[in-house]
Motif scaffolding. Structure first.
Motif, short mmCIF file in Angstrom:
data_model
loop_
_atom_site.label_atom_id
_atom_site.label_comp_id
_atom_site.label_asym_id
_atom_site.label_seq_id
_atom_site.Cartn_x
_atom_site.Cartn_y
_atom_site.Cartn_z
N THR A 261 14.96 94.58 21.38
CA THR A 261 14.91 93.51 20.37
C THR A 261 14.15 92.28 20.83
OG1 THR A 261 16.92 92.38 21.13
CG2 THR A 261 17.20 94.21 19.57
N GLY A 262 14.05 92.05 22.12
CA GLY A 262 13.59 90.76 22.59
C GLY A 262 14.63 89.70 22.29
N VAL A 263 14.22 88.43 22.40
CA VAL A 263 15.15 87.32 22.20
C VAL A 263 14.96 86.75 20.79
CG1 VAL A 263 15.77 84.99 22.97
CG2 VAL A 263 15.18 86.75 24.64
N TRP A 264 16.08 86.49 20.13
CA TRP A 264 16.07 85.89 18.80
C TRP A 264 16.83 84.57 18.85
CZ3 TRP A 264 14.45 88.19 13.92
CH2 TRP A 264 13.76 89.40 14.09
N PHE A 265 16.35 83.62 18.05
CA PHE A 265 17.00 82.31 18.00
C PHE A 265 17.46 82.01 16.56
CE2 PHE A 265 14.14 81.84 21.61
CZ PHE A 265 14.95 81.22 22.55
N SER A 266 18.54 81.27 16.47
CA SER A 266 18.92 80.66 15.20
C SER A 266 19.16 79.18 15.48
CB SER A 266 20.19 81.29 14.63
OG SER A 266 20.63 80.53 13.51
N PRO A 275 12.49 85.64 15.87
CA PRO A 275 12.22 86.13 17.23
C PRO A 275 11.49 85.07 18.05
CG PRO A 275 10.67 87.10 15.68
CD PRO A 275 11.63 86.29 14.87
N ALA A 276 11.65 85.16 19.35
CA ALA A 276 10.91 84.28 20.25
C ALA A 276 9.42 84.43 19.96
CB ALA A 276 11.21 84.63 21.70
N ALA A 277 8.73 83.30 19.98
CA ALA A 277 7.32 83.33 19.60
C ALA A 277 6.48 84.18 20.55
CB ALA A 277 6.78 81.90 19.54
N THR A 278 6.89 84.20 21.81
CA THR A 278 6.15 84.98 22.81
C THR A 278 7.07 86.04 23.39
OG1 THR A 278 4.98 82.97 23.39
CG2 THR A 278 4.75 84.82 24.91
N ALA A 279 6.52 87.21 23.51
CA ALA A 279 7.35 88.30 24.02
C ALA A 279 7.51 88.21 25.53
CB ALA A 279 6.72 89.63 23.65
N LEU A 280 8.64 88.67 26.00
CA LEU A 280 8.85 88.81 27.44
C LEU A 280 8.23 90.11 27.93
CD1 LEU A 280 12.55 87.61 27.48
CD2 LEU A 280 10.66 86.53 28.70
N PRO A 281 8.13 90.30 29.23
CA PRO A 281 7.54 91.56 29.72
C PRO A 281 8.31 92.79 29.26
CG PRO A 281 7.69 89.95 31.48
CD PRO A 281 8.40 89.36 30.30
N SER A 282 9.57 92.62 28.93
CA SER A 282 10.34 93.73 28.38
C SER A 282 11.15 93.19 27.21
CB SER A 282 11.28 94.31 29.44
OG SER A 282 12.28 95.10 28.82
N ALA A 283 11.28 94.01 26.18
CA ALA A 283 12.09 93.61 25.02
C ALA A 283 13.55 94.00 25.20
CB ALA A 283 11.53 94.25 23.77
N ASN A 284 13.88 94.56 26.36
CA ASN A 284 15.26 94.98 26.61
C ASN A 284 16.02 93.85 27.31
OD1 ASN A 284 14.66 97.51 25.55
ND2 ASN A 284 13.88 98.22 27.53
N ILE A 285 16.87 93.18 26.55
CA ILE A 285 17.57 92.00 27.04
C ILE A 285 19.00 92.41 27.44
CG2 ILE A 285 18.28 89.64 26.52
CD1 ILE A 285 15.22 90.15 26.41
N THR A 286 19.39 92.04 28.65
CA THR A 286 20.73 92.43 29.11
C THR A 286 21.68 91.24 29.25
OG1 THR A 286 20.14 92.26 31.45
CG2 THR A 286 19.77 94.39 30.38
N ALA A 287 21.14 90.03 29.42
CA ALA A 287 22.03 88.88 29.61
C ALA A 287 21.29 87.60 29.22
CB ALA A 287 22.47 88.79 31.07
N MET A 288 22.07 86.63 28.77
CA MET A 288 21.47 85.36 28.36
C MET A 288 22.48 84.24 28.53
SD MET A 288 19.14 85.75 24.93
CE MET A 288 20.52 86.02 23.95
N THR A 289 21.97 83.02 28.73
CA THR A 289 22.85 81.85 28.70
C THR A 289 22.01 80.60 28.45
OG1 THR A 289 24.61 80.67 29.87
CG2 THR A 289 22.75 81.39 31.21
N PHE A 290 22.59 79.66 27.74
CA PHE A 290 21.94 78.35 27.61
C PHE A 290 22.31 77.51 28.82
CE2 PHE A 290 21.56 79.40 23.06
CZ PHE A 290 20.28 78.95 22.83
N ASP A 291 21.43 76.58 29.12
CA ASP A 291 21.62 75.72 30.29
C ASP A 291 22.46 74.51 29.90
OD1 ASP A 291 19.55 75.17 33.03
OD2 ASP A 291 21.08 73.74 32.40
N PRO A 292 23.52 74.21 30.63
CA PRO A 292 24.37 73.07 30.25
C PRO A 292 23.74 71.72 30.59
CG PRO A 292 25.22 74.11 32.22
CD PRO A 292 24.06 74.93 31.78
N VAL A 293 22.74 71.71 31.45
CA VAL A 293 22.13 70.44 31.87
C VAL A 293 20.85 70.18 31.08
CG1 VAL A 293 21.11 69.19 33.79
CG2 VAL A 293 23.14 70.63 34.16
#
Lengths: 337, 646
Positions: A261-266, A275-293
């Motif tokens: 899927t790649g990364v999607w934002f709302s 979807p993210a405007a630019t694709a990552l080297p792989s569309a297989n995403i296993t983990a994500m987190t926003f940065d608290p700082v």
């Protein structure tokens, strides 16, 4: 929109005055991972464990090198108190990672996520492949707490309702379950499909908002503190969504990603997704987190093709390395270093 | 005795038979005496066993070049330090092997072995070095039954060596007392579950070694009498499980796990090497399991030796096992043991002096490496011979992977194939299928398949060894062949074609490392009978050559047998075997023998002429003639009704 201070801050201020008298802990990015890309003709990955990332970008090991560590958690009452969720069980440090001890026995295995009660450090919960474990002595001893779960009780994630820490939500491979008595009994959450819930997270600024990634049924959200659920992100409706995240500073900013899927934002709380405007080297995403700082900074791990961050919703991505890794969990630990 | 005979009123007709009866009695008596003489005196058996043990240790030491510390395993080190030899080499080599340590439980158990075997040889520096390794290296406990047994047996023993050590001495922060308590508790539970519900990783010609190794450690070196007894009794138990399906040292029947190269040559398996060491069968080959058995001093009871070697009379062996713990996609017939889900495995083997044909019921009972049925036939010198037959419906799916592993749906098959490289190959030689149903009565086996259209590999293939001779495809549809002392007849229900083994070339090309070593040589000119009909099936009829005057007569007899099958809709078959038994099967329904459904509900843990165990009993009785040998795991006692023979 309700905006509350992050619950770990509330907990820290109310429950553990000594902690804020000392130097405050700093949130550090961690990755629980195994290095699989170079693993050929072998059942053993070339490296594994939990790594944390220094501000300058270097990754260092947190805890022992154990083959299968799925996640890491810091006690919000004491940043020196760290738990690792391992295949072997639960490994804990009480001195900021200097020394470690297995605090579970042979009956406990395949631990996938650990959470600590923000109001009472005595209560610690663990999601495992075999159900739920609970500790009422700060992680010193553990017992099974799976009553009410079906025979298939593989629990991928667990979350505590910070306003009512006796209430827990459990993401299992047969759906979402709730306990209102510290894990003593579980019941199925009505309105959530009987599909594998792979990842669960809650907004820190609007505690009524929850987000769940599922296997084959996309992204689901709740806006009433997990009582009712509905699907969102129609483009991902049939996807296996392994990663969901809510920005800690903005309850409307969400991200989701899964297999192919790649990364999607709302940016509106899940009504519309892009979807993210630019694709990552792989569309297989296993983990994500926003940065608290860093506001709006999202970190995302791909399957074996590296970990990246973006600060512009995917228009540009910056490598954070970990090439070849299969990252199970990506998050921030309030480590005292 | 005369009075006894005199008191019997005999008819005239009977009286005329008396001389013949006397003669028959005399023949039986002399044969019985002769049979007794087949077995060596106990002292002789033990002496021969000791000789074989010494040879295993000798050959391990002979592999060592004391001038070259770049070669040699922890097992080799254990062998040489057990005799106090090559100590300089051992010190250098053990440090090289641990720079850094790796392999988790596969590191733990040979390290413990080397430490114990060289207990009188290692110096203070060595011990300090070992202690540091155990303090800093955090081994993974693994995800299979054999992993856990190796882990806990090793942990127990290494802690027993330093019983006063606190948590700071060990990688996991627990004291020796805590570690030993945990390990002992696990071992007790493993024994209880295994002897009540059956082994989860059962009857593996490969992985039997991964049980023999840790159990040998416990049997040989545990100081605690209970733990030592667990080692000894479970070795008896596991080896009995092998012995009843042992044909001249080869492990017959269905297997939970087997690697492709070993499917092709059963004599290569670790099981065969253990049979050589323990029962004097087959030929010597070096395995770590043999070395550990040899160093441990474990001696199988005499009754086990006889059970393994006596193949005078054909018999049916039934066994109940269980699947590996299931996490998801539970499937039918599942049940829980202490919160973990499993399902029963019904094993049936026909053990004949000339062959072993055995199966389990089909389905994905084990991940990846299941051998649902197999035939092996007797060869006096089986090394280099592919004396086997089996079939596979190649199946690989995320559903199967996630049933047994925590890994995610989208990565699980890929990650399995990183180590079990042929898992996703269409021409693989092992693995269970959810679309396969197998059933057997003595020398007759029936398989039915109902493969959905979207299956990854919608075909079946049956292995025909290059060592089968006179392979004949008859106009009747039967395929006949001879193998060693047997005849076999295979009747496919749908047409197929002959393909070479490993037609994709994956293993020929060396993929998988040791898994594929000398694969081309092993595969030779053997072939697969490949059929792409999704509704499919076959009958296999096996018989001893001694029962027929000729191959032609066998073929004629088989072709005369009533056979009716249908592949329209649900596959079904009705077949009358060579001994006149009528077998009926419809896919998805219980099979029938002479009109009665096979009774799986009362399937015992072990049942055959050489032993019996009931479900849930934690007990096994071995039998040989009048001798009885009891293993009672409720109180960890062994007893024998003929102590002098044990």
């Amino acid at each position: 929109m309700k905006r509350l201070a992050p619950y770990w801050i509330i907990a820290l201020l109310t429950a553990c005055p000594a902690a804020y008298a000392a130097e405050p802990p700093t949130p550090e990015l961690f990755a629980a991972m195994i290095m699989t890309k170079q693993q050929q003709a072998s059942a053993v990955p070339t490296s594994s464990g939990v790594l944390w990332r220094a501000p300058k970008g270097a990754w260092s090991r947190l805890g022992p090198e154990i083959q299968l560590v799925s996640s890491a958690t810091v006690d919000p009452h004491d940043p020196a108190h760290i738990f690792l969720a391992c295949g072997n069980g639960i490994v804990r440090s009480r001195d900021g990672g200097e020394t470690w001890r297995m605090v579970t026995g042979w009956r406990e295995a395949d631990v996938l996520q650990i959470v600590v009660d923000p109001q009472s450090r005595e209560n610690v919960y663990a999601a495992t492949a075999w159900g739920v474990l609970v500790s009422h002595d700060g992680g010193e001893s553990w017992r099974d707490a799976s009553e009410g779960l079906p025979a298939e009780r593989l629990a991928k994630g667990i979350a505590i309702d910070p306003r009512n820490p006796a209430r827990l939500l459990l993401a299992t491979t047969t759906g979402l379950f709730e306990s209102t008595n510290c894990g003593a009994v579980w019941r199925r959450v009505d309105g959530f499909p009987e599909v594998a819930a792979l990842r669960i997270c809650q907004s820190e600024t609007d505690l009524d908002r929850w987000l769940v990634g599922t296997e084959g049924r996309g992204v689901w959200r709740s806006r009433d503190n997990g009582h009712t659920w509905s699907p969102c992100a129609p483009a991902l409706a049939q996807a296996n969504v392994y990663a969901v995240a809510v920005a800690p500073h903005d309850a409307d900013l969400l991200a989701a990603g899964g297999w192919t899927t790649g990364v999607w934002f709302s940016r509106d709380g899940g009504d519309k997704w892009q979807p993210a405007a630019t694709a990552l080297p792989s569309a297989n995403i296993t983990a994500m987190t926003f940065d608290p700082v860093h506001r709006h900074r999202l970190w995302a791990s791909t399957f074996e093709e590296g970990t990246f961050y973006t600060e512009d919703f995917g228009a540009t991505w910056h490598s954070a390395h970990l090439d070849g890794a299969y990252v199970f969990d990506l998050g921030f630990l309030d480590l005292k270093r | 005795m005369c009075a006894f005979f005199a008191s019997i009123r005999l008819s005239r007709r009977t009286l005329t038979r008396v001389p013949w009866l006397c003669l028959a009695c005399w023949i039986a008596w002399t044969q019985a005496l002769a049979a007794e003489s087949v077995w060596p005196a106990e002292a002789e058996r033990l002496a021969a066993l000791e000789q074989r043990r010494e040879r295993v240790i000798d050959e391990a030491i002979a592999r060592i070049d004391p001038q070259d510390p770049s070669k040699g395993s922890l097992f080799d080190i254990a062998a040489t330090v057990s005799r106090g030899e090559n100590l300089d080499w051992a010190r250098q080599r053990i440090r090289a092997l641990n720079d850094p340590p790796s392999g988790a439980m596969f590191w733990m158990h040979p390290m413990v072995l080397a430490m114990y075997a060289g207990r009188d040889s290692w110096n203070e520096d060595d011990w300090a070095y070992f202690r540091e390794l155990w303090r800093t290296y955090f081994p993974y406990r693994g995800d299979t039954e054999n992993h856990w047994l190796m882990y806990y047996a090793s942990l127990y023993l290494v802690c027993e060596m330093f019983p006063e050590a606190g948590g700071e001495a060990w990688y996991n922060g627990k004291s020796s007392v805590e570690n030993m308590e945990e390990a002992r508790d696990y071992l007790r539970d493993w024994v209880r579950v295994t002897t009540s519900y059956g082994q989860g990783e059962f009857d593996s010609p490969n992985y039997i070694e991964e049980y023999v190794r840790p159990l040998s450690l416990l049997a040989g070196w545990a100081q605690d009498p209970e733990v030592r007894q667990i080692g000894r009794m479970m070795l008896d138990y596991i080896l009995f499980d092998f012995a009843v399906e042992d044909l001249n040292g080869l492990y017959g029947g269905a297997h939970s796990r087997i690697y492709p190269r070993y499917t092709l040559e059963p004599a290569l398996t670790p099981a065969a090497s253990h049979a050589w060491l323990l029962f004097g069968q087959g030929e010597y080959q070096s395995t770590a399991g043999c070395l550990m058995l040899a160093l441990s001093g474990y001696t199988p009871p005499a009754i086990l030796d006889r059970i393994a070697r006596d193949r005078e009379t054909p018999y049916v062996q039934r066994e109940l096992k269980r699947t590996r713990w299931r996490l998801r996609h539970m499937g039918p017939e599942t049940f829980e043991i202490d919160g973990r889900v499993t399902a029963p495995v019904y094993k049936y083997s026909y053990v004949h002096p000339d062959f072993v044909l055995g199966c389990c019921q089909g389905g994905t009972l084990q991940p990846i490496q299941q051998q649902t049925w197999s035939l092996i036939w007797r060869e006096d010198r089986p090394r280099g011979i592919s004396n086997t037959m089996f079939a596979v419906q190649p199946h690989a799916s995320p559903e199967e992977g996630t049933r047994f592993f925590v890994t995610d749906w989208d990565t699980v098959t890929d990650l399995i194939a990183r180590s079990k490289v042929d898992y996703t190959a269409p021409d693989k030689l092992e693995g269970g299928s959810p679309y396969e149903q197998i059933f057997q009565h003595e020398g007759t086996l029936i398989a039915l398949y109902d493969i959905p259209e979207d299956s990854r590999f919608p075909h079946i293939h049956t292995f025909f060894s290059e060592d089968l001779t006179a392979r004949t495809e008859a106009p009747s549809g039967w395929i006949f062949a001879q193998g060693g002392p047997i005849y076999l007849a295979y009747r496919p229900f749908a047409p197929g074609e002959w393909r070479p083994v490993d037609w994709t070339g994956l293993l020929h090309g060396g993929a998988g490392g040791w898994v594929s070593s000398n694969f081309a040589e092993l595969a030779g000119k053997s072939e697969l009978y490949h059929s792409e009909a999704r509704q499919n099936g076959y009958v296999l009829q096996v018989a001893s050559q001694r029962d027929f005057a000729s191959f032609a007569q066998f073929q004629k007899a088989v072709e005369a047998l009533p056979l009716k099958f249908s592949l329209q809709g649900t596959p079904s078959v009705r077949f009358t075997t060579l001994d006149g038994t009528q077998l009926t099967a419809t896919y998805g329904q219980p099979p029938e023998v002479n009109g009665a459904p096979v009774d799986y509900a009362d399937w015992p843990l072990f049942d055959g002429p050489f032993g019996h165990a009931e479900r849930g009993s934690e007990h096994l009785e071995m039998r040989y003639d009048e001798a009885r040998y009891q293993l009672d795991f409720t109180d960890l006692t062994r007893s024998s009704s003929t102590p002098s023979q044990q």
